[in-house]
Design a protein around this motif. Structure first.
Motif, mmCIF file in Angstrom:
data_model
loop_
_atom_site.group_PDB
_atom_site.id
_atom_site.type_symbol
_atom_site.label_atom_id
_atom_site.label_comp_id
_atom_site.label_asym_id
_atom_site.label_seq_id
_atom_site.Cartn_x
_atom_site.Cartn_y
_atom_site.Cartn_z
ATOM 1 N N LEU A 121 -8.630 1.724 3.597
ATOM 2 C CA LEU A 121 -7.125 2.362 3.529
ATOM 3 C C LEU A 121 -7.054 3.711 4.268
ATOM 4 O O LEU A 121 -6.235 4.335 4.956
ATOM 5 N N GLU A 122 -8.518 4.483 4.151
ATOM 6 C CA GLU A 122 -8.731 5.677 4.984
ATOM 7 C C GLU A 122 -9.949 5.828 4.929
ATOM 8 O O GLU A 122 -10.686 6.086 4.104
ATOM 9 N N LYS A 147 -3.360 14.510 13.731
ATOM 10 C CA LYS A 147 -4.094 13.417 13.551
ATOM 11 C C LYS A 147 -4.926 12.911 14.484
ATOM 12 O O LYS A 147 -4.699 12.764 15.802
ATOM 13 N N CYS A 170 3.871 8.868 4.585
ATOM 14 C CA CYS A 170 3.808 7.876 3.446
ATOM 15 C C CYS A 170 2.635 7.809 2.763
ATOM 16 O O CYS A 170 2.616 6.962 1.908
ATOM 17 N N LEU A 185 -0.149 6.789 3.895
ATOM 18 C CA LEU A 185 -1.177 5.710 4.001
ATOM 19 C C LEU A 185 -2.427 6.418 4.871
ATOM 20 O O LEU A 185 -3.308 5.700 5.109
ATOM 21 N N SER A 186 -2.310 7.481 5.176
ATOM 22 C CA SER A 186 -3.212 8.155 6.211
ATOM 23 C C SER A 186 -3.323 9.634 6.367
ATOM 24 O O SER A 186 -2.362 10.288 5.716
ATOM 25 N N TYR A 187 -4.485 10.208 6.288
ATOM 26 C CA TYR A 187 -4.590 11.714 5.796
ATOM 27 C C TYR A 187 -4.607 12.189 7.021
ATOM 28 O O TYR A 187 -5.254 11.832 7.968
ATOM 29 N N LEU A 211 0.916 -1.118 -0.039
ATOM 30 C CA LEU A 211 -0.147 -0.091 0.066
ATOM 31 C C LEU A 211 0.779 1.237 -0.221
ATOM 32 O O LEU A 211 0.350 2.334 -0.476
ATOM 33 N N VAL A 212 2.083 1.278 0.432
ATOM 34 C CA VAL A 212 3.045 2.537 0.529
ATOM 35 C C VAL A 212 3.626 2.478 -0.790
ATOM 36 O O VAL A 212 4.060 3.464 -1.363
#
Lengths: 364, 246
Positions: free
Chosen positions: A363-364, B13, B52, B54-56, A204-205
């Motif tokens: 994923l988010e 976050k 990275c 993977l998360s906002y 995923l990265v």
């Protein structure tokens, strides 16, 4: 970025090829099931052992016994005495015993002349298995009656499956089951394994879009399922002699759709659970049970209680099995089962859409 | 400043009521080895995941190699390398297959892959293990392999999430030599660790406590600031005030 998709497909293929045991199971299970259901497990009456009690072995009796022993479904176990009936049945030496009346010949003659008579033959049947007992009784009666040149008001014609072979019925069911097993279970386990091990995070990265990861996983399983599909169809046609008079292409096309649906189901499961064992359990319990019970594979849909009949409508295998059965046995073309096709298509699109969305949301 | 590779301002976050990362700000420069320390649950991993792509982030801004973490995650992903704290190569693939898989994922052509992988294998003294299944390698070797694979596409930044967990001291030493080599070639290293001796090797170190960056400087100056003999002591002084448990 074509190259990265290709390297993904290669990777998935290697995973499958390296895991020889799983590979073997996937390839063998269909064959084993086909042979098992095709030959060993059947609801037909086969090889019923029949013993005969006849105080006078007259011509009529001998004639009837002769016909029985020539019939492939019965095995004549010899003449026994009245006293032995019970012990024969108990010991399982016979499944049914025919007891002829002493004046059997005269009775048959009277019957032919239209004179009312008392029963001439007593049928003693081991009814510990209700199904076999029932059909054995009916079949024995028809074989014996056929002898007495008796008039009947019925003329029965069995269409599509005149020999009433149960293998015909099982083949579509097995197909409905196998593809869920291969596609849904294996894809879900394989995706969840990467989550569990931690490799999914690294993927995923990477710049690869999540959708690509998923489709790359589906492709090798799709290929394997196609091999399995061809194997099953060949076995059905040439080993079990299923007619497939509607043409193989219709079955094949519909099966491809069903494969996609199963793969999407696998993806859906993988978005819900986080461990391989959970993926296995869900695939087995939530998917296999309805297929076995509610798809018409073992029990006719019409026999289900109302509630379950309604539930059966959302079991994809129900529509698939029904359509395949019609195409394989009744010999209709794929056009005749368009309704099933549309339902399966809608299901596939919905499941795939929901699971892709869930996969991305996670994923988010 | 042109050589700023990672720039973070007020990055935050929240997960519901819980603020995992609380308004952190820092810059990381090209070729730096940036140690990102903090106790478990301090928010390191969450911060790293945001960098990275993977998360906002809930609020605040961050940019990695010049791209915004909020909107340009795809561009960032192509230019960074990542090594997770869990071993994350494929055990059922060979060393070579793992390398060419990740080279392929990052868009290297067949020719480039061949050249780069051969070069990296030689550097690792791994040439003889080319066709060995990764699953049968010792853990230390696997970690070294993970590192070179994370840099196979010559990323500008490599994120290492506790790369040396469970590795013996000798291998750890070798691992750090590889990190130094990469940094000298201009790759920026962003590393989290629990080993305070490793913190001493970093160019600069930030220490997170309860979602905030409480200290950020070179190891030498941090020790001076907290009047401590070692980074271990610095860490203890800071972590003592933590409210979040494990």
């Amino acid at each position: 970025m074509k190259h990265n998709f290709a390297s993904f497909v290669k990777k998935e293929t290697l995973h499958i090829l390296r895991d020889k045991r799983t590979m073997l199971i996937v390839m063998l299970i269909p064959v084993v099931l086909m042979v098992l259901f095709g030959f060993a497990i059947s609801t037909e009456v086969n090889n019923v052992d029949v013993a005969v009690v006849a105080p006078n072995r007259t011509d009529g009796v001998r004639d009837a016994v002769e016909r029985l022993s020539q019939n492939g479904y019965f095995t004549f176990k010899g003449y026994i005495s009245h006293g032995e009936i019970d012990s024969y049945l108990r010991a399982g030496k016979a499944g049914a015993v025919l007891v002829f009346a002493p004046d059997y010949d005269r009775g048959v003659a009277q019957m032919d002349a239209g004179i009312p008579i008392k029963p001439l033959v007593r049928l003693v049947v081991d009814a510990s298995n209700v199904n076999t007992a029932g059909s054995a009784t009916a079949y024995l009666q028809s074989v014996l009656l056929g002898s007495a040149s008796q008039q009947s008001m019925f003329e029965t014609r069995m269409l599509f499956n005149p020999q009433m072979k149960s293998a015909y019925n099982f083949v579509p069911g097995i197909m409905g089951l196998i593809f869920i097993l291969v596609c849904a279970m294996m894809t879900s386990v394989s995706i969840v394994r990467e989550k569990e091990v931690g490799t999914m995070e690294v993927l995923l990265v990477s710049p690869v879009r999540p959708v690509k990861i998923v489709f790359a996983k589906m492709i090798p399983y799709f290929a394997i399922s196609c091999i399995v599909l061809v194997t099953i169809m060949m076995l059905a046609r040439y080993l079990l002699g299923v007619p497939m008079s509607g043409g193989m292409w219709g079955v094949f096309l519909l099966s491809l759709l069903y494969l996609l649906l199963s793969l999407s189901l696998g993806l859906l499961v993988s978005t819900i659970v986080d461990t391989q064992i959970a993926a296995l359990l869900i695939s087995a319990m939530v998917m296999m049970m309805p297929i076995l019970m509610l798809s018409g594979m073992l029990f006719p849909i019409e026999n289900l209680p109302g509630f379950f009949r309604i539930v059966s409508n959302v079991v994809p295998a129900r529509w698939y099995i029904d359509a395949v059965r019609k195409m394989m046995i009744q010999g209709v073309s794929i056009v005749a089962v368009w309704k099933n096709c549309v339902i399966l298509l809608v299901m596939t699109v919905t499941i795939l859409g929901v699971s892709l969305k869930k996969f991305n949301d996670k994923l988010e | 400043m042109n050589d700023v590779v990672i720039s973070v301002r007020e990055l935050t976050k929240c997960f519901g009521d819980f603020t995992a990362v609380d308004h952190i700000s820092f810059d990381v420069h090209r070729g730096e080895i940036f140690g990102f320390l903090g106790a478990n649950g301090a928010g390191k991993t969450t911060a790293m995941r945001m960098l990275c792509g993977l998360s906002y982030p809930t609020s605040g801004t961050g940019s990695v190699v010049g791209y915004d973490v909020m909107h340009e995650g795809d561009k960032i992903k192509r230019r960074i390398g990542y090594m997770s704290q869990r071993f994350s190569l494929y055990n059922d693939l060979t060393v070579w297959e793992n390398m060419s898989l990740f080279a392929g994922i990052y868009g290297l052509t067949k020719k480039e892959t061949e050249k780069r992988a051969t070069e990296l294998l030689a550097r690792l003294n791994f040439v003889s293990e080319r066709d060995t299944l990764v699953g049968s390698l010792p853990l230390g070797w696997k970690q070294k392999l993970s590192f070179v694979i994370a840099t196979i596409h010559r990323p500008r930044v490599v994120f290492l999430d506790e790369p040396t967990g469970g590795v013996d001291p000798i291998t750890r030493r070798q691992f750090w030599e590889m990190i130094y080599e990469a940094a000298e070639e201009g790759t920026t290293i962003f590393v989290t660790t629990h080993y305070m001796d490793e913190a001493e090797y970093c160019s600069r170190v930030s220490i997170m406590v309860d979602g905030e960056v409480r200290a950020l400087d070179t190891p030498a100056r941090l020790k001076k600031q907290f009047a401590a003999d070692s980074m271990d002591e610095v860490f203890r002084i800071l972590a003592r005030g933590a409210h979040r448990g494990e």
